[in-house]
Design an enzyme around this catalytic site. Sequence first.
Site, mmCIF file in Angstrom:
data_model
loop_
_atom_site.group_PDB
_atom_site.id
_atom_site.type_symbol
_atom_site.label_atom_id
_atom_site.label_comp_id
_atom_site.label_asym_id
_atom_site.label_seq_id
_atom_site.Cartn_x
_atom_site.Cartn_y
_atom_site.Cartn_z
ATOM 1 N N ALA A 14 0.814 -1.230 0.000
ATOM 2 C CA ALA A 14 0.000 0.000 0.000
ATOM 3 C C ALA A 14 0.842 1.273 0.000
ATOM 4 C CB ALA A 14 -0.966 -0.010 1.175
ATOM 5 N N SER A 15 2.121 1.173 -0.329
ATOM 6 C CA SER A 15 2.921 2.407 -0.404
ATOM 7 C C SER A 15 2.542 3.223 -1.635
ATOM 8 C CB SER A 15 4.417 2.078 -0.432
ATOM 9 O OG SER A 15 4.712 1.138 -1.445
ATOM 10 N N ASN A 64 8.705 -8.253 3.257
ATOM 11 C CA ASN A 64 8.533 -9.034 2.039
ATOM 12 C C ASN A 64 7.468 -10.113 2.280
ATOM 13 O OD1 ASN A 64 8.737 -10.554 -0.250
ATOM 14 N ND2 ASN A 64 10.901 -11.107 0.031
ATOM 15 N N VAL A 65 6.326 -9.976 1.620
ATOM 16 C CA VAL A 65 5.244 -10.950 1.856
ATOM 17 C C VAL A 65 5.629 -12.366 1.420
ATOM 18 C CG1 VAL A 65 3.303 -9.335 1.794
ATOM 19 C CG2 VAL A 65 4.088 -10.400 -0.336
ATOM 20 N N TYR A 156 2.483 -14.732 -14.179
ATOM 21 C CA TYR A 156 1.548 -13.857 -13.457
ATOM 22 C C TYR A 156 0.120 -14.409 -13.517
ATOM 23 C CZ TYR A 156 -0.725 -9.265 -12.512
ATOM 24 O OH TYR A 156 -1.475 -8.224 -12.015
ATOM 25 N N ALA A 158 -0.754 -17.498 -13.926
ATOM 26 C CA ALA A 158 -0.821 -18.707 -13.086
ATOM 27 C C ALA A 158 -0.935 -18.323 -11.615
ATOM 28 C CB ALA A 158 0.418 -19.572 -13.324
HETATM 29 P P1 NAI Z 1 2.486 -1.231 -7.973
HETATM 30 O O1 NAI Z 1 3.721 -1.788 -8.551
HETATM 31 O O2 NAI Z 1 2.113 0.190 -8.266
HETATM 32 O O3 NAI Z 1 2.534 -1.394 -6.363
HETATM 33 C C1 NAI Z 1 2.909 -2.618 -5.789
HETATM 34 C C2 NAI Z 1 2.933 -2.532 -4.284
HETATM 35 O O4 NAI Z 1 3.295 -3.820 -3.783
HETATM 36 C C3 NAI Z 1 3.953 -1.549 -3.720
HETATM 37 O O5 NAI Z 1 3.438 -0.955 -2.533
HETATM 38 C C4 NAI Z 1 5.147 -2.441 -3.354
HETATM 39 O O6 NAI Z 1 5.939 -1.937 -2.277
HETATM 40 C C5 NAI Z 1 4.414 -3.706 -2.918
HETATM 41 N N1 NAI Z 1 5.251 -4.902 -3.025
HETATM 42 C C6 NAI Z 1 5.904 -5.380 -4.116
HETATM 43 N N2 NAI Z 1 6.571 -6.502 -3.806
HETATM 44 C C7 NAI Z 1 6.321 -6.749 -2.489
HETATM 45 C C8 NAI Z 1 6.742 -7.753 -1.578
HETATM 46 N N3 NAI Z 1 7.551 -8.740 -1.953
HETATM 47 N N4 NAI Z 1 6.304 -7.690 -0.295
HETATM 48 C C9 NAI Z 1 5.484 -6.677 0.117
HETATM 49 N N5 NAI Z 1 5.061 -5.699 -0.707
HETATM 50 C C10 NAI Z 1 5.481 -5.738 -1.989
HETATM 51 O O7 NAI Z 1 1.318 -2.234 -8.411
HETATM 52 P P2 NAI Z 1 -0.267 -1.987 -8.634
HETATM 53 O O8 NAI Z 1 -0.505 -1.730 -10.071
HETATM 54 O O9 NAI Z 1 -0.774 -1.040 -7.626
HETATM 55 O O10 NAI Z 1 -0.829 -3.456 -8.343
HETATM 56 C C11 NAI Z 1 -1.377 -3.839 -7.100
HETATM 57 C C12 NAI Z 1 -2.012 -5.214 -7.243
HETATM 58 O O11 NAI Z 1 -3.045 -5.166 -8.228
HETATM 59 C C13 NAI Z 1 -1.030 -6.301 -7.690
HETATM 60 O O12 NAI Z 1 -1.348 -7.509 -7.038
HETATM 61 C C14 NAI Z 1 -1.306 -6.408 -9.160
HETATM 62 O O13 NAI Z 1 -0.970 -7.662 -9.656
HETATM 63 C C15 NAI Z 1 -2.817 -6.186 -9.184
HETATM 64 N N6 NAI Z 1 -3.339 -5.789 -10.479
HETATM 65 C C16 NAI Z 1 -2.959 -4.594 -11.046
HETATM 66 C C17 NAI Z 1 -3.476 -4.225 -12.266
HETATM 67 C C18 NAI Z 1 -3.145 -2.927 -12.917
HETATM 68 O O14 NAI Z 1 -3.638 -2.697 -14.021
HETATM 69 N N7 NAI Z 1 -2.356 -2.062 -12.296
HETATM 70 C C19 NAI Z 1 -4.403 -5.112 -13.006
HETATM 71 C C20 NAI Z 1 -4.711 -6.333 -12.318
HETATM 72 C C21 NAI Z 1 -4.200 -6.635 -11.104
#
Ligand code: NAI
Length: 248
Positions: A14-15, A64-65, A156, A158
Amino acid sequence: MFELTGKTAIVTGASRGIGKGIALKLADLGANIAFLHFRDGEKADETVKELEAKGVKVKAYDCNVADFAASEQVVNDIIEEFGEVHILVNNAGIVRDKLMLAMEETDFDAVIAVNLKGTFNMTKHLCQHFKRKRRGRIINIASIVGINGNAGQANYAAAKAGIIAMTKSVAKELGSRNVTANAIAPGFIKTDMTDAMPEKAREAALASIPLKRAGETEDIANTVAFLASDEASYITGEVIKVDGGMAI
Ligand code: NAI
């Protein structure tokens, strides 16, 4: 509209992006927020400030989740700090897009570890707490590619399909304890993740959306707010597409 005053939500990732939108929305509705990020301290600090301005209790955890032991520790720390946790939003996710021919083992493993195992880890460490309290809401952020598949995203897709199946399984296991588990399948949402896509892929994605616009983080956050609310207490094991019709 919905009321979450006095509730505590954990939101992973959620950052920034969708997770941040979810945290802001749940805080608007009165929920205290414990959120996770991974090595994104600067953005996490900004998010903390924005959330605190809403008058709720907030704490950020760099965790790290994908790390089973670290995620167990963080869940215990959050329960100690906040008391009861009512809502878990598994949102943290990464992509390593490549066609199957070019995909390395490390690309596959990294995406499964964060998206799928991360969701398992957080759910596993909280489910005893939810069972004991006899209430809880688990909301997993999947993707429409977990339903339809997508060229260049075998890893992804999967992971996201796995999240959907895990959601339904957990819903069956925990239903008798008043714990619901649902998934949201976003389509194309404007965040850093989609900003990093090649221009052509972005244009093609946008062209395939009947509503003719990219989604906003609020579109996902509004659906999370509903699933977390009392109004959604009879919904479990469901997958809600929020995609402007992209996957019709
Ligand atoms: P983003 O890249 O903008 O943000 C990802 C967030 O996850 C960041 O807060 C980061 O610090 C955190 N993160 C990454 N690896 C981590 C780890 N190992 N442990 C803990 N935190 C971790 O991504 P976005 O676009 O906000 O995506 C959020 C979710 O929505 C993801 O699960 C993504 O797969 C899903 N999603 C996004 C879509 C899009 O169009 N942006 C479409 C479909 C799904």
